[in-house]
Motif scaffolding. Structure first.
Motif, PDB file in Angstrom:
ATOM      1  N   ASN A  71      -5.267  25.178 -22.991  1.00  0.00           N
ATOM      2  CA  ASN A  71      -6.645  25.090 -22.505  1.00  0.00           C
ATOM      3  C   ASN A  71      -7.343  26.445 -22.461  1.00  0.00           C
ATOM      4  O   ASN A  71      -8.454  26.552 -21.932  1.00  0.00           O
ATOM      5  N   VAL A  72      -6.700  27.474 -23.017  1.00  0.00           N
ATOM      6  CA  VAL A  72      -7.262  28.828 -23.023  1.00  0.00           C
ATOM      7  C   VAL A  72      -7.332  29.327 -24.454  1.00  0.00           C
ATOM      8  O   VAL A  72      -6.349  29.239 -25.201  1.00  0.00           O
ATOM      9  N   LEU A  73      -8.485  29.861 -24.839  1.00  0.00           N
ATOM     10  CA  LEU A  73      -8.653  30.472 -26.158  1.00  0.00           C
ATOM     11  C   LEU A  73      -8.154  31.917 -26.086  1.00  0.00           C
ATOM     12  O   LEU A  73      -8.768  32.760 -25.422  1.00  0.00           O
ATOM     13  N   ALA A  74      -7.038  32.198 -26.744  1.00  0.00           N
ATOM     14  CA  ALA A  74      -6.398  33.515 -26.690  1.00  0.00           C
ATOM     15  C   ALA A  74      -6.956  34.413 -27.783  1.00  0.00           C
ATOM     16  O   ALA A  74      -6.942  34.072 -28.963  1.00  0.00           O
ATOM     17  N   VAL A  75      -7.432  35.599 -27.405  1.00  0.00           N
ATOM     18  CA  VAL A  75      -8.163  36.488 -28.309  1.00  0.00           C
ATOM     19  C   VAL A  75      -7.411  37.801 -28.495  1.00  0.00           C
ATOM     20  O   VAL A  75      -6.901  38.392 -27.529  1.00  0.00           O
ATOM     21  N   GLY A  76      -7.366  38.260 -29.743  1.00  0.00           N
ATOM     22  CA  GLY A  76      -6.813  39.578 -30.067  1.00  0.00           C
ATOM     23  C   GLY A  76      -7.933  40.511 -30.506  1.00  0.00           C
ATOM     24  O   GLY A  76      -9.004  40.063 -30.911  1.00  0.00           O
ATOM     25  N   GLY A  77      -7.682  41.815 -30.456  1.00  0.00           N
ATOM     26  CA  GLY A  77      -8.710  42.801 -30.778  1.00  0.00           C
ATOM     27  C   GLY A  77      -8.423  43.559 -32.063  1.00  0.00           C
ATOM     28  O   GLY A  77      -7.268  43.792 -32.421  1.00  0.00           O
ATOM     29  N   VAL A  78      -9.515  43.933 -32.752  1.00  0.00           N
ATOM     30  CA  VAL A  78      -9.407  44.747 -33.966  1.00  0.00           C
ATOM     31  C   VAL A  78     -10.374  45.911 -33.866  1.00  0.00           C
ATOM     32  O   VAL A  78     -11.323  45.895 -33.076  1.00  0.00           O
ATOM     33  N   ASP A  79     -10.123  46.923 -34.721  1.00  0.00           N
ATOM     34  CA  ASP A  79     -11.044  48.055 -34.753  1.00  0.00           C
ATOM     35  C   ASP A  79     -12.111  47.827 -35.814  1.00  0.00           C
ATOM     36  O   ASP A  79     -12.216  46.747 -36.398  1.00  0.00           O
ATOM     37  N   GLU A  80     -12.902  48.835 -36.065  1.00  0.00           N
ATOM     38  CA  GLU A  80     -14.029  48.693 -36.986  1.00  0.00           C
ATOM     39  C   GLU A  80     -13.571  48.427 -38.414  1.00  0.00           C
ATOM     40  O   GLU A  80     -14.335  47.891 -39.222  1.00  0.00           O
TER      41      GLU A  80
ATOM     42  N   LEU B 219     -15.182  26.158 -21.460  1.00  0.00           N
ATOM     43  CA  LEU B 219     -14.212  26.883 -22.280  1.00  0.00           C
ATOM     44  C   LEU B 219     -13.707  28.107 -21.531  1.00  0.00           C
ATOM     45  O   LEU B 219     -14.494  28.911 -21.028  1.00  0.00           O
ATOM     46  N   VAL B 220     -12.381  28.256 -21.459  1.00  0.00           N
ATOM     47  CA  VAL B 220     -11.755  29.422 -20.834  1.00  0.00           C
ATOM     48  C   VAL B 220     -11.276  30.349 -21.942  1.00  0.00           C
ATOM     49  O   VAL B 220     -10.560  29.932 -22.858  1.00  0.00           O
ATOM     50  N   VAL B 221     -11.661  31.629 -21.849  1.00  0.00           N
ATOM     51  CA  VAL B 221     -11.301  32.644 -22.836  1.00  0.00           C
ATOM     52  C   VAL B 221     -10.495  33.733 -22.129  1.00  0.00           C
ATOM     53  O   VAL B 221     -10.839  34.139 -21.006  1.00  0.00           O
ATOM     54  N   ALA B 222      -9.437  34.215 -22.786  1.00  0.00           N
ATOM     55  CA  ALA B 222      -8.592  35.242 -22.173  1.00  0.00           C
ATOM     56  C   ALA B 222      -7.976  36.116 -23.254  1.00  0.00           C
ATOM     57  O   ALA B 222      -7.885  35.717 -24.426  1.00  0.00           O
ATOM     58  N   PRO B 223      -7.520  37.325 -22.895  1.00  0.00           N
ATOM     59  CA  PRO B 223      -6.792  38.166 -23.861  1.00  0.00           C
ATOM     60  C   PRO B 223      -5.483  37.494 -24.256  1.00  0.00           C
ATOM     61  O   PRO B 223      -4.812  36.872 -23.438  1.00  0.00           O
ATOM     62  N   ALA B 224      -5.114  37.610 -25.503  1.00  0.00           N
ATOM     63  CA  ALA B 224      -3.850  37.037 -25.975  1.00  0.00           C
ATOM     64  C   ALA B 224      -2.676  37.863 -25.459  1.00  0.00           C
ATOM     65  O   ALA B 224      -2.826  39.010 -25.036  1.00  0.00           O
ATOM     66  N   GLY B 225      -1.491  37.248 -25.521  1.00  0.00           N
ATOM     67  CA  GLY B 225      -0.288  37.971 -25.160  1.00  0.00           C
ATOM     68  C   GLY B 225       0.393  37.464 -23.926  1.00  0.00           C
ATOM     69  O   GLY B 225       1.534  37.865 -23.641  1.00  0.00           O
ATOM     70  N   GLY B 226      -0.235  36.588 -23.177  1.00  0.00           N
ATOM     71  CA  GLY B 226       0.380  36.058 -21.971  1.00  0.00           C
ATOM     72  C   GLY B 226       1.042  34.721 -22.241  1.00  0.00           C
ATOM     73  O   GLY B 226       1.455  34.404 -23.354  1.00  0.00           O
ATOM     74  N   GLU B 227       1.137  33.914 -21.183  1.00  0.00           N
ATOM     75  CA  GLU B 227       1.721  32.587 -21.281  1.00  0.00           C
ATOM     76  C   GLU B 227       0.838  31.691 -22.149  1.00  0.00           C
ATOM     77  O   GLU B 227      -0.386  31.680 -22.004  1.00  0.00           O
TER      78      GLU B 227
ATOM     79  N   THR C 119     -11.824  50.317 -25.169  1.00  0.00           N
ATOM     80  CA  THR C 119     -10.930  49.740 -26.179  1.00  0.00           C
ATOM     81  C   THR C 119      -9.878  48.901 -25.477  1.00  0.00           C
ATOM     82  O   THR C 119      -9.329  49.322 -24.455  1.00  0.00           O
ATOM     83  N   GLY C 120      -9.602  47.713 -26.023  1.00  0.00           N
ATOM     84  CA  GLY C 120      -8.574  46.863 -25.437  1.00  0.00           C
ATOM     85  C   GLY C 120      -8.809  45.398 -25.744  1.00  0.00           C
ATOM     86  O   GLY C 120      -9.928  44.969 -26.043  1.00  0.00           O
ATOM     87  N   THR C 121      -7.732  44.629 -25.654  1.00  0.00           N
ATOM     88  CA  THR C 121      -7.824  43.193 -25.917  1.00  0.00           C
ATOM     89  C   THR C 121      -8.753  42.471 -24.945  1.00  0.00           C
ATOM     90  O   THR C 121      -9.472  41.552 -25.360  1.00  0.00           O
ATOM     91  N   PRO C 122      -8.796  42.819 -23.652  1.00  0.00           N
ATOM     92  CA  PRO C 122      -9.727  42.129 -22.756  1.00  0.00           C
ATOM     93  C   PRO C 122     -11.188  42.256 -23.203  1.00  0.00           C
ATOM     94  O   PRO C 122     -11.981  41.333 -23.012  1.00  0.00           O
TER      95      PRO C 122
END
Length: 387
Positions: A195-204, A183-191, A240-243
């Motif tokens: 085959n890549v699980l795109a992840v976004g970030g949230v705060d507490e 499984l390939v995981v990456a920050p969302a927002g790119g191409e 802090t950040g999507t990565p």
């Protein structure tokens, strides 16, 4: 070769911690017989809200990522940091490890950080503290070749530190990873890459980060604000950040892979996404207990070993060995037949036995005759009488 590095410059360093450090990490993780909630066992989680938010402690009851390797291409890392050095491999096949190590160290510790020391100030924990981390610096090159290299090294999860760019080589590498069960995981927002699980970030509070990409590009949410992790000068820092949200998901994927290695890439991805809670904007938000439950349901009917693959593609004995065994058996049969024929045809009519018996009889008669000739002859008559 990325970054202009030749193969002769390949260097791999596996840093092993001392026994005392490992014991301390075990105590920190609650792997001893003492429960993690006991007063004499330090607990980092109050200061690491992300672990509590995703239910990491509940998932650790069955898995802490043991036996799984997470690859992290494209960054350098502080390989001497005490929160990482017990389960870290730095492979400089595509670039030297050095320069700015802050981002790589923070990402790596969010995935596999194992803490250190015997007090609550001793380091930080990652989501999968017993997984291994394979760091692949790439210099100025892209991550495509590094991903392929990581697959060859047995990586089950790949964490990309940057958004996916439009790159045919990269898309080919992620497709290869999916086919191999990684499984390939990456920050969302790119191409967009299926085959890549795109992840976004949230705060507490569950709110998207200020610089988050559009919701349409996010497949899964995870904690990504003010995350305590390994930092400069052997210490800790908040990031802090999507990565960093993607790093939390990569660690979660390692936990599930460790517990259910028979799951396909699609099933693992579905367990993380569909086995989630509803987050902001209706987006799925990572929650490990429900993800584990879904993974368990998907895995219960899947054997750990594919019998069809064993029978069809992996013969137990190579063909050449079968021919060798048949040759040996035939040779033994021929040798046995030759010995039997020689034994049965040596004196089929008993002539040799009769001749031996006759020779023995003649020899006995001659011996008796010789003894008789050696006896002295007796004189005839007696003594003359006197007149």
């Amino acid at each position: 070769m990325l970054g202009g590095n030749s193969r002769s410059r390949t260097h791999q360093r596996h840093v092993l911690g001392a026994t005392a450090g490992a014991c301390a990490a075990l105590a920190v993780l609650g792997l001893t017989a003492v429960p993690a909630a006991a007063d004499d066992v330090p607990d980092f989680r109050p200061d690491q809200w992300a672990l509590a938010s995703i239910g990491a402690q509940e998932a650790w009851d069955t898995s802490q990522g043991q036996g799984v390797t997470v690859a992290l291409p494209g960054v350098s890392v502080d390989e001497d940091h005490p929160d990482l050095r017990d389960n870290l491999v730095v492979d400089t096949e595509f670039g030297g490890n050095g320069g700015d190590t802050d981002t790589g160290t923070a990402l790596g510790a969010l995935v596999v950080g194992h803490g250190h020391g015997m007090d609550a100030d001793g380091g930080v924990l990652g989501v999968a503290p017993r997984s291994g981390l394979l760091v692949l610096p790439t210099g100025d090159g892209g991550p495509a070749e590094a991903i392929d290299h990581a697959l060859g090294q047995g990586a089950q999860v790949v964490l990309l530190p940057d958004e996916v760019q439009q790159d045919e080589d990269l898309q080919a590498a992620t497709a290869s990873a999916a086919r191999s069960g990684t499984l390939v995981v990456a920050p969302a927002g790119g191409e967009a890459d299926p085959n890549v699980l795109a992840v976004g970030g949230v705060d507490e509070e569950g709110v998207l980060l200020p610089d988050s990409p559009p919701s349409a590009s996010i497949e899964l949410l995870a904690p990504g604000a003010v995350l305590s992790t390994a930092g400069p000068d052997m210490g800790q820092t908040d990031v802090t950040g999507t990565p960093y949200a993607a790093a939390v998901v990569a660690g979660s994927a390692a936990l599930l892979t460790s517990e259910y290695p028979q799951l396909s890439t699609d099933q693992l991805r579905a367990a993380l996404v569909e086995g989630s809670q509803q987050g902001t904007g209706g987006l799925p938000s990572l929650y490990l207990p429900s993800a584990v439950a879904q993974a368990s349901g998907d895995a219960q009917d899947i054997p750990l070993i594919d019998d069809n693959l064993v029978e069809d593609d992996s013969p137990a004995v190579p063909v050449w060995m079968w021919f060798a065994l048949v040759g040996v058996v035939l040779a033994l049969i021929v040798i046995g037949l030759v010995l039997w024929v020689r034994r049965t045809t040596k004196d089929p009519y008993g002539v040799a036995a009769e001749r031996q018996e006759e020779d023995q009889r003649i020899a006995a008669e001659r011996a008796e005759q010789a003894r008789a000739e050696e006896r002295p002859s007796r004189r005839k008559g007696g003594r003359r009488r006197k007149k």
